[in-house]
Each structure stands twice: as structure tokens, then as C-alpha cells.
Design an enzyme around this catalytic site. Structure first.
Site, short mmCIF file in Angstrom:
data_model
loop_
_atom_site.label_atom_id
_atom_site.label_comp_id
_atom_site.label_asym_id
_atom_site.label_seq_id
_atom_site.Cartn_x
_atom_site.Cartn_y
_atom_site.Cartn_z
N CYS A 239 0.88 -1.18 0.00
CA CYS A 239 0.00 0.00 0.00
C CYS A 239 0.91 1.22 0.00
CB CYS A 239 -0.93 -0.02 1.21
SG CYS A 239 -1.87 -1.54 1.40
N SER A 240 1.51 1.52 -1.12
CA SER A 240 2.69 2.38 -1.17
C SER A 240 2.42 3.87 -1.08
CB SER A 240 3.46 2.11 -2.46
OG SER A 240 4.67 2.83 -2.49
N ALA A 241 1.31 4.36 -1.66
CA ALA A 241 1.07 5.80 -1.75
C ALA A 241 1.06 6.44 -0.36
CB ALA A 241 -0.25 6.07 -2.47
N PRO A 242 1.65 7.65 -0.27
CA PRO A 242 2.19 8.50 -1.34
C PRO A 242 3.61 8.18 -1.77
CG PRO A 242 2.31 9.66 0.73
CD PRO A 242 1.63 8.36 1.04
N CYS B 114 -1.24 3.94 11.26
CA CYS B 114 -1.05 5.24 11.92
C CYS B 114 -2.23 5.46 12.87
CB CYS B 114 -0.94 6.37 10.92
SG CYS B 114 -2.18 6.38 9.63
#
Length: 516
Positions: free
Chosen positions: A309-312, A439
Site C-alpha cells: 500500500c505504497s502511496a504517497p 497510523c
């Protein structure tokens, strides 16, 4: 001329009561908006949920969340690195690697390791062997059967109870006495209604239902309290035992340069990044907990890395700054968010769009992370899952997960996180590592999802992974950020707790190593 002046005076003397009514309406509208905004809903939810979880530790966390967050500076090795380091050092910033080394030496000096630690480490080496053998025992086989003959409906009644009930069907005076049916028993039973909660009572019942993985909302009689759902996501060893081993591979990468300010520093914030002579920015500002997630990967030279889940794209950029991965795949299902990954790489990697080197090393994929597949497998996988983004939720109304139109999406967060983590475990090679991060402060989204995902991965795909305890490895960060202790300390991962002195996070980081 006289008539005009007279008319003008009459207009001025006319009472303007409409302005008072307008003022009252505006004030009332503002107060009403404040009470129903997504930020207010998020804060109200966190006050009740986190207040019950963390107790007296929650108020200082809340105060820090409502303040501006703190960042570190990740030096860009493809820019004017030495000049940037000198510039930040003159401003009072310190090298994170050096701070960790100093703090670790301090712990070794004033908290010497006892002789029993060596014996404990030897015993941990045999844990995996004992566990694998335990999987073959009849006890575990009964709990997790590998046969395909799974009944459509599980009968939870005790067989001994049924036999005893049949024996009670005796004949007295030629009259057969039979057991009462369930409906007959319920009609005569006194039902305890003291635990029923009605939302109309004024209690904020929304907190009870936030994380139910439901496909639709039902009536009050079928609502499930969060307490029951919480117990599902935090089931203990008696349900599915996890192996926790001390981390032995953690090392700070030689070429990764991160700078930060001390706790309670007068500076505290970095200036805006500047363009270097090479055309890229000199450093990347990001949360220190995000750097910790990359450190937890324990990257090695030549690694093939997946950022599910790379973005940003900040964590993938930090991984590239270590100069260790051979290939990194950055995946995100959203096209707009994937475009942000491309923009960051364009701003920080020299000739990103024109160089064949980057085309071979950095691959961008747009696939749902729950169904992402790869033929070669990965040495390391980072799965920074979507979550309630606690800091954003209490400060911004835009794109807030607590918006009324995102209720169902919010309810399904733990289910989505579990599916992403299970697929990450499927994509990593045996012997490779998966880092799970959020987060959020929520125990449901953190330890709870991790435990559920490991159980599901074993039962469905026969995947076995051990949890690596990072506590000893990151003691050097105690002078830079606050880690969870006592009530706020997770069972499996590490929790970065926001504080006024070191306002990083919140973040949860857990390292898993696949062994089967």
C-alpha cells in the site's frame, strides 16, 4: 434638495432589527456545525474508546494529536548530501543513527544485561522447533483440522448433556415426561435486560459499533457491541498461540542519513526542502515512525521488496535511500494516489523518467492489495494498511474517515487490514519478513488484526510466521520519540505514542518472519 435629505434621514432612523436575527442565526449555525463535523465525531469517539483503553495516558496523547506534528529529514543521496548535512547540522539537527548509538551505549552501561539473558536466547532458538512439532499433535489437529470434511453447521451442544436429557424422559404413572422445547423454556424464563443499551438513552453508543465487519446495518436488536468484536480481534493464546522471538537482524543501514531535533528543541521544525544542483530536492521530511517502519524491514543487499500500500511513496523512497534493494514494487489501487508516488520519485530521483536504471529497479503497480500476486516472491514486504489515521481524523474534515458517508467503510477497516496482511504473508518468501504498520492507536487495528491475520494465514494457507520483538533493537530511539509503555504497550508490535515533547506518530509497527 431639502426633500432628498429628509427622506435620507428617515431611512437612517428606521430600526434595523433584521441584523440582530441574522447574527443569532449565524452563531447558532456555527455551533451546530462544530458539533456535527467529522473532526468532532472522531475526537468524541477517541475520547470514549481510547480513554477506556489507555486511561490517564490518553489526555496527553490527545493534546499532542491536536498540535502540529514533528518531522525528521531524510537526506537525499541523489542530491547535494554533504552540503545538506552541513546545513542542517548548523541549524542544530542531529544524526538519528548517532543518537541511537549513544542511547544504546547508555542503556548498556546503566542497564547491564544479566547472565540469564544468554540462556533465554538459547531457549528462544528452540521455540520454533518445538512449535512445529506441536502442530502435529492431536490437540492442535483437533483445533485446526486439515480435512476437507467440514460440516455445514456446527452443533455446539454437549453430547453428555444430550444423553443426560434423554435419560430424564422417564415414565411416571403411565405419563411420559418430556423436556421442554426452547420456545417453551424462554416463555417461562426471566430474561436479564440490565445489559441492554438503547441509543436514545443519551449515551454515545456509536463508540460501541465502530469496528464491526458488517455488510449491512441492522436494527437495534441485532447490533453487536464493540466489546464483543474487540474480543474477537484480541483473542489470546488459548485460541491461537503466536511465537514471539527477539529480533537479531536489526541494523541501521550505512547509507541512510536521517536528521532530527532533540526533544523540546527550540527549533523543532525543518525549513522547506530546496532544489539541488542536480534538480532534485535535498531532503524528504517525514514522520520518524515512518522511518522506523522501513528500518524494521531489516533490508539486505539485493532484496526484492514489495510496498503493498505504497502511496504517497515516502517509505519506498526511504527504502531506496538505503541503496540496498535491487527491485522495489510500489503498489496502490488508487490511480490518483499512484500518481503521487510518481511525483515523489520524479522530485527525488535523478532522471527518474528517462533512465533505464529506474525502470528496472522501481516498478509501480495499481492492483487491489488483497489480490496482488507475483510469480517470483519477495524478500521483504511492507504493508502500511489504510486505517482511521487518528491525527488526520481529529484535525481535518476533508477526506475524513468519520464522515457520515463513510460509515460502512470505517466499519470494515479491520477486515480490510486483515486481508491485506494475509496476502502480504502469501507474497513473501519463506525466511523473508513482513512489516505491518498503521497510523492508529487502536488495539483492534494493531495487535488484534495481526493476531487474526496470522491465524487465518495458518488455517487457510498453512503459513507459519513468528513475531520478532523489536523492543531491544530500538531502545536507542528513546531519546527521539516516545514508545508505548504499560497500558499503551502492545503485545506484539511497537507503538509510537504522540507527545508534546516528541510529537511523532501515532504509529504501530510489527515485524513478522515467515518460517513455513
Amino acid at each position: 434638495m431639502f426633500n432628498i435629505i429628509k427622506v435620507h434621514r428617515n431611512i437612517l432612523s428606521f430600526p434595523c432589527k433584521v441584523f440582530q436575527a441574522r447574527h443569532k442565526t449565524k452563531t447558532h449555525w456555527a455551533k451546530l456545525k462544530k458539533k456535527t463535523g467529522p473532526k468532532y465525531k472522531a475526537l468524541n469517539h477517541f475520547d470514549e474508546f481510547y480513554g477506556s483503553v489507555f486511561g490517564e495516558q490518553w489526555p496527553p496523547m490527545k493534546e499532542a494529536l491536536l498540535r502540529r506534528s514533528k518531522y525528521v529529514a531524510v537526506i537525499n543521496n541523489y542530491g547535494d548530501a554533504e552540503e545538506t548535512i552541513s546545513y542542517l547540522t548548523n541549524r542544530g539537527a542531529h544524526c538519528l543513527k548517532e543518537l541511537m548509538k549513544i542511547q544504546q551505549d547508555f542503556h548498556k552501561t546503566y542497564n547491564p544485561i544479566q547472565d540469564s539473558t544468554e540462556m533465554e536466547s538459547q531457549s528462544h532458538a528452540n521455540v520454533l522447533k518445538d512449535y512445529v512439532s506441536k502442530l502435529q499433535t492431536s490437540e492442535v489437529s483437533e483445533i485446526y483440522p486439515k480435512t476437507d470434511n467440514i460440516p455445514e453447521k456446527i452443533d455446539l451442544r454437549d453430547k453428555n448433556t444430550e444423553i443426560a436429557a434423554e435419560e430424564k424422559n422417564t415414565v411416571q404413572d403411565n405419563v411420559v415426561i418430556k423436556n421442554k422445547t426452547l420456545d417453551e423454556a424462554l416463555e417461562e424464563a426471566e430474561i436479564d435486560q440490565s445489559r441492554l443499551i438503547d441509543p436514545s438513552m443519551g449515551i454515545n453508543s456509536e463508540v460501541l459499533y465502530q469496528y464491526i465487519p458488517a455488510t449491512k446495518l441492522k436494527g437495534l436488536d441485532e447490533w453487536v457491541p464493540e466489546s464483543l468484536h474487540y474480543s474477537y480481534y484480541t483473542s489470546k493464546d488459548k485460541d491461537f498461540p503466536l511465537i514471539v522471538e527477539p529480533e537479531t537482524e536489526f541494523r541501521f543501514p550505512e547509507h541512510l542519513k536521517v536528521y532530527t531535533y532533540e526533544m523540546d528543541s527550540e527549533w523543532g521544525m525543518f525549513p522547506e526542502p530546496k532544489r539541488c544542483q542536480t534538480g532534485v530536492y535535498n531532503y524528504y521530511p517525514m514522520d520518524c515512525s515512518s522511518v522506523l517502519a522501513v528500518l524494521a524491514l531489516c533490508l539486505s543487499p539485493g532484496d526484492r521488496v514489495l510496498d503493498l500500500c505504497s502511496a504517497p511513496g515516502g517509505k519506498a523512497l526511504v527504502a531506496l535511500q538505503t541503496l540496498l534493494p535491487d527491485i522495489i514494487v510500489c503498489n496502490d489501487v488508487s490511480i490518483s494516489r499512484s500518481n503521487r508516488i510518481t511525483k515523489i520519485f520524479r522530485d527525488y530521483l535523478i532522471d527518474y523518467e528517462t533512465s533505464n536504471k529506474w525502470r528496472e529497479r522501481v516498478l509501480i503497480s495499481r492492483v487491489d492489495g488483497r489480490v496482488f500476486t507475483d510469480d517470483y516472491g519477495f524478500d521483504k514486504v511492507l504493508v502500511d494498511v489504510p486505517c482511521t489515521t487518528d491525527r488526520h481524523s481529529v484535525n481535518e474534515d476533508e477526506n475524513n474517515i468519520f464522515r457520515p458517508d463513510r460509515v460502512k467503510e470505517r466499519l470494515r477497516i479491520p477486515e480490510l487490514q486483515t486481508q491485506l496482511l494475509v496476502n502480504a504473508l502469501r507474497q513473501v518468501k519463506v525466511g523473508g519478513a513482513v512489516v505491518y504498520s498503521t497510523c492508529s492507536l487502536s488495539p483492534v487495528q494493531n495487535d488484534g488484526v495481526l493476531h487474526t491475520a496470522l491465524k487465518h494465514a495458518f488455517e487457510t494457507y498453512q503459513i507459519v510466521a513468528v513475531v520478532r520483538d523489536l523492543s531491544a533493537s530500538i531502545t536507542g530511539l528513546s531519546s527521539t520519540l516516545h514508545l508505548g509503555t504499560d497500558l499503551s504497550k502492545p503485545r506484539y508490535g511497537q507503538l509510537v505514542v504522540p507527545s508534546v515533547a516528541a510529537n511523532f506518530g501515532p504509529a504501530y509497527i510489527a515485524r513478522l518472519v515467515r518460517v513455513k
